[in-house]
Design an enzyme around this catalytic site. Structure first.
Site, PDB file in Angstrom:
ATOM      1  N   LYS A  84      -3.837  39.856  25.901  1.00 18.76           N
ATOM      2  CA  LYS A  84      -3.084  40.736  25.038  1.00 18.76           C
ATOM      3  C   LYS A  84      -1.760  39.888  24.541  1.00 18.76           C
ATOM      4  CE  LYS A  84      -3.504  45.328  27.154  1.00 18.76           C
ATOM      5  NZ  LYS A  84      -3.459  44.892  28.843  1.00 18.76           N
ATOM      6  N   LYS A 133     -23.692  10.156   8.330  1.00 16.83           N
ATOM      7  CA  LYS A 133     -23.201  10.619   7.152  1.00 16.83           C
ATOM      8  C   LYS A 133     -24.166  10.512   5.905  1.00 16.83           C
ATOM      9  CE  LYS A 133     -18.931  11.542   8.940  1.00 16.83           C
ATOM     10  NZ  LYS A 133     -18.445  12.861   8.905  1.00 16.83           N
ATOM     11  N   LYS A 159     -24.247  10.243  16.860  1.00 20.48           N
ATOM     12  CA  LYS A 159     -24.124  11.797  16.893  1.00 20.48           C
ATOM     13  C   LYS A 159     -24.629  12.237  15.414  1.00 20.48           C
ATOM     14  CE  LYS A 159     -19.872  13.505  15.746  1.00 20.48           C
ATOM     15  NZ  LYS A 159     -20.117  14.277  14.615  1.00 20.48           N
ATOM     16  N   ASP A 160     -25.039  13.415  15.328  1.00 26.84           N
ATOM     17  CA  ASP A 160     -25.411  14.177  14.061  1.00 26.84           C
ATOM     18  C   ASP A 160     -23.753  14.708  13.627  1.00 26.84           C
ATOM     19  OD1 ASP A 160     -27.855  14.317  13.786  1.00 26.84           O
ATOM     20  OD2 ASP A 160     -28.214  16.237  14.780  1.00 26.84           O
ATOM     21  N   ASP A 161     -23.884  14.640  12.267  1.00 26.32           N
ATOM     22  CA  ASP A 161     -22.599  15.150  11.792  1.00 26.32           C
ATOM     23  C   ASP A 161     -22.493  16.670  12.288  1.00 26.32           C
ATOM     24  OD1 ASP A 161     -20.121  15.122  10.397  1.00 26.32           O
ATOM     25  OD2 ASP A 161     -21.200  14.735   8.384  1.00 26.32           O
ATOM     26  N   GLU A 162     -21.126  17.120  12.671  1.00 16.15           N
ATOM     27  CA  GLU A 162     -21.376  18.690  13.113  1.00 16.15           C
ATOM     28  C   GLU A 162     -21.776  19.503  12.115  1.00 16.15           C
ATOM     29  OE1 GLU A 162     -18.707  16.845  12.285  1.00 16.15           O
ATOM     30  OE2 GLU A 162     -17.191  18.062  11.306  1.00 16.15           O
ATOM     31  N   GLY A 344     -17.840   7.506  11.399  1.00 12.63           N
ATOM     32  CA  GLY A 344     -18.761   7.835  10.322  1.00 12.63           C
ATOM     33  C   GLY A 344     -18.409   6.829   9.131  1.00 12.63           C
ATOM     34  N   GLY A 345     -17.430   7.279   8.035  1.00  8.56           N
ATOM     35  CA  GLY A 345     -17.085   6.408   7.088  1.00  8.56           C
ATOM     36  C   GLY A 345     -16.674   5.205   7.164  1.00  8.56           C
TER      37      GLY A 345
HETATM   38  C1  1AE Z   1     -12.368  15.043  14.358  1.00  8.58           C
HETATM   39  C2  1AE Z   1     -13.684  15.108  13.512  1.00  8.58           C
HETATM   40  C3  1AE Z   1     -14.246  13.988  13.248  1.00  8.58           C
HETATM   41  C4  1AE Z   1     -15.841  13.935  12.790  1.00  8.58           C
HETATM   42  O1  1AE Z   1     -16.610  14.570  13.373  1.00  8.58           O
HETATM   43  C5  1AE Z   1     -16.314  13.183  11.684  1.00  8.58           C
HETATM   44  O2  1AE Z   1     -17.267  13.533  11.292  1.00  8.58           O
HETATM   45  C6  1AE Z   1     -15.493  12.086  11.414  1.00  8.58           C
HETATM   46  O3  1AE Z   1     -16.148  11.368  10.259  1.00  8.58           O
HETATM   47  P1  1AE Z   1     -15.398  10.199   9.633  1.00  8.58           P
HETATM   48  O4  1AE Z   1     -15.363   8.917  10.744  1.00  8.58           O
HETATM   49  O5  1AE Z   1     -14.067  10.466   9.464  1.00  8.58           O
HETATM   50  O6  1AE Z   1     -16.227   9.551   8.785  1.00  8.58           O
END
Ligand code: 1AE
Length: 398
Positions: A84, A133, A159-162, A344-345
């Site tokens: 609450k 990516k 990891k997979d992208d979420e 990723g990037g």
């Molecule tokens: C906080 C989320 C970061 C994430 O899951 C993700 O995919 C990041 O990608 P890059 O490293 O920014 O390309």
């Protein structure tokens, strides 16, 4: 016995009386007098105000809730302490402290930092994790090529992208079997084990069947958007021994709970303490330096709750988003050696491709662990030099 909740309430001259009202209202009472309340009931079930500390804008209030009021699960506990109250403007829940008996009913990570390091055979440096990516809209052969490049570049985990869910081009089961074949071959050739966290997604009532199937097919980790489902869903996955895989908890959506100034829970609770409590082996959250970021104070507070001793295995902090090799020394300085550098990037965007992208990160990690500046390391490492030339360095560079 029970839980102590610490809150910040908007300051008020009569805060003690307000806190008492909440302690009663959130347990045995209501907004009217309840004539049938018994002394025994009040003694056993009423919330008790432990302290009220006055502040300038907010007062810090601690209330104890007896274990008799709830079952030992987060849905019951969170509803008790904040259900609450969450509707009251400016009322923040800043921490929860569980007594030992209650803590013992939560699992913590199955593997944690120690177990994951053992699985990977990496004891003495931060781990390097990649994020697939550009897989959306591409097929399995693209997925396989990307993975081949990443393992060749020296990543420890991927990891997979979420945002990659079930789809016809890269179905969940096919991603698992394709990755297994590549990762097993890589292990036989190099002795280097790599974990791939496939995104466990779908309706809540499908999750366990899917996760068990993943384990049968040889998956070696699972990614889980824990805040889309709730922390308890992660706990059920952790407790299912037919799954038994490392769990990567992604913080997507936690900004709704923790990103609003002056209300909600802090990140240290959602992405930190509670994620560890229910069994996340990794907790992935925005770093303080990238394109999606949280404050340094929040990131450090998350790291503290994931790693401070007692009573569970430690959870790996995975500060993420916009991470590139030039950030590695700053990441180590802020989070210590026991972290996962996740990109990723920053890998796929390397001008010479993902193999060089991963190698640039590995060079940055190795240099940083030895206390060598990135500028110096880049003199003898071309992939790192190319990365720094385009993205620069952040904060300390050694
Ligand atoms: C906080 C989320 C970061 C994430 O899951 C993700 O995919 C990041 O990608 P890059 O490293 O920014 O390309």
């Amino acid at each position: 016995m029970g839980v102590i909740a610490t809150y910040l309430f908007p300051t008020h001259p009569d805060q003690q009386a307000i806190a008492e009202q909440h302690a009663l209202g959130l347990t045995v009472g209501s907004w009217t007098d309840i004539p049938h309340l018994e002394q025994e009931q009040l003694r056993k079930n009423k919330g008790e105000v432990l302290s009220v500390e006055k502040g300038e804008e907010k007062d810090r209030v601690r209330i104890h809730y007896p274990s008799a009021n709830f079952t030992a699960d987060l849905p019951a506990i969170l509803t008790t302490v904040y259900g609450k109250l969450s509707f009251f403007e400016g009322h923040e829940l800043v921490d929860l402290t569980f007594d030992d008996e209650l803590l013992a009913q939560f699992p913590g990570p199955r593997f944690g930092v120690k177990g994951i390091r053992e699985q990977l055979g990496v004891a003495d440096r931060p781990l390097l994790k990649a994020i697939f990516k550009g897989v959306l809209g591409r097929d399995l052969s693209f997925f396989a090529d990307q993975l081949e490049d990443l393992v060749a570049g020296g990543i420890d985990l991927i990891k997979d992208d979420e945002i990659l869910f079930e789809n016809d081009l890269t179905p969940f089961t096919k991603r698992i079997t394709t990755a297994k074949e590549i990762l097993d071959r890589h292990y036989e050739k190099t002795g280097h084990r790599v974990l791939y966290a496939v995104n466990l997604s779908g309706k809540t009532n499908e999750l366990h069947d899917k996760a068990e199937r993943a384990a049968e097919l040889g998956a070696n980790a699972l990614l889980f958007n824990v805040h889309a489902y709730g922390l308890d869903a992660l706990q059920t996955l952790r407790e299912n021994n037919n799954i038994g895989l490392p769990l990567v908890a992604h913080s997507a959506l936690s900004g709704v709970l923790s990103g609003q100034t002056g209300s909600g829970y802090p990140y240290a609770l959602t992405v930190g303490k509670l994620t560890r409590l229910v069994g996340g082996d990794f907790s992935l959250f925005p770093s303080p330096y990238g394109n999606v970021s949280i404050s340094l104070a929040d990131a450090l507070a998350i790291n503290k709750t994931l790693t401070e001793e007692k009573p569970f295995e430690q959870t790996f902090a995975v500060p993420s988003a916009g991470v590139h090799p030039g950030m590695v020394p700053q990441l180590l300085q802020d989070f210590g050696d026991n972290l996962v550098v996740n990109a990723g990037g920053g890998i796929f965007g390397h001008p010479d491709g993902p193999i060089k992208g991963a190698q640039a990160f590995r060079a940055a990690i190795d240099a940083s662990v030895k206390g060598i500046s990135l500028e110096e390391a880049a003199q003898t490492n071309e992939p790192l030099k190319r990365a720094i030339d385009i993205w620069g360095t952040v904060g300390t560079s050694s």
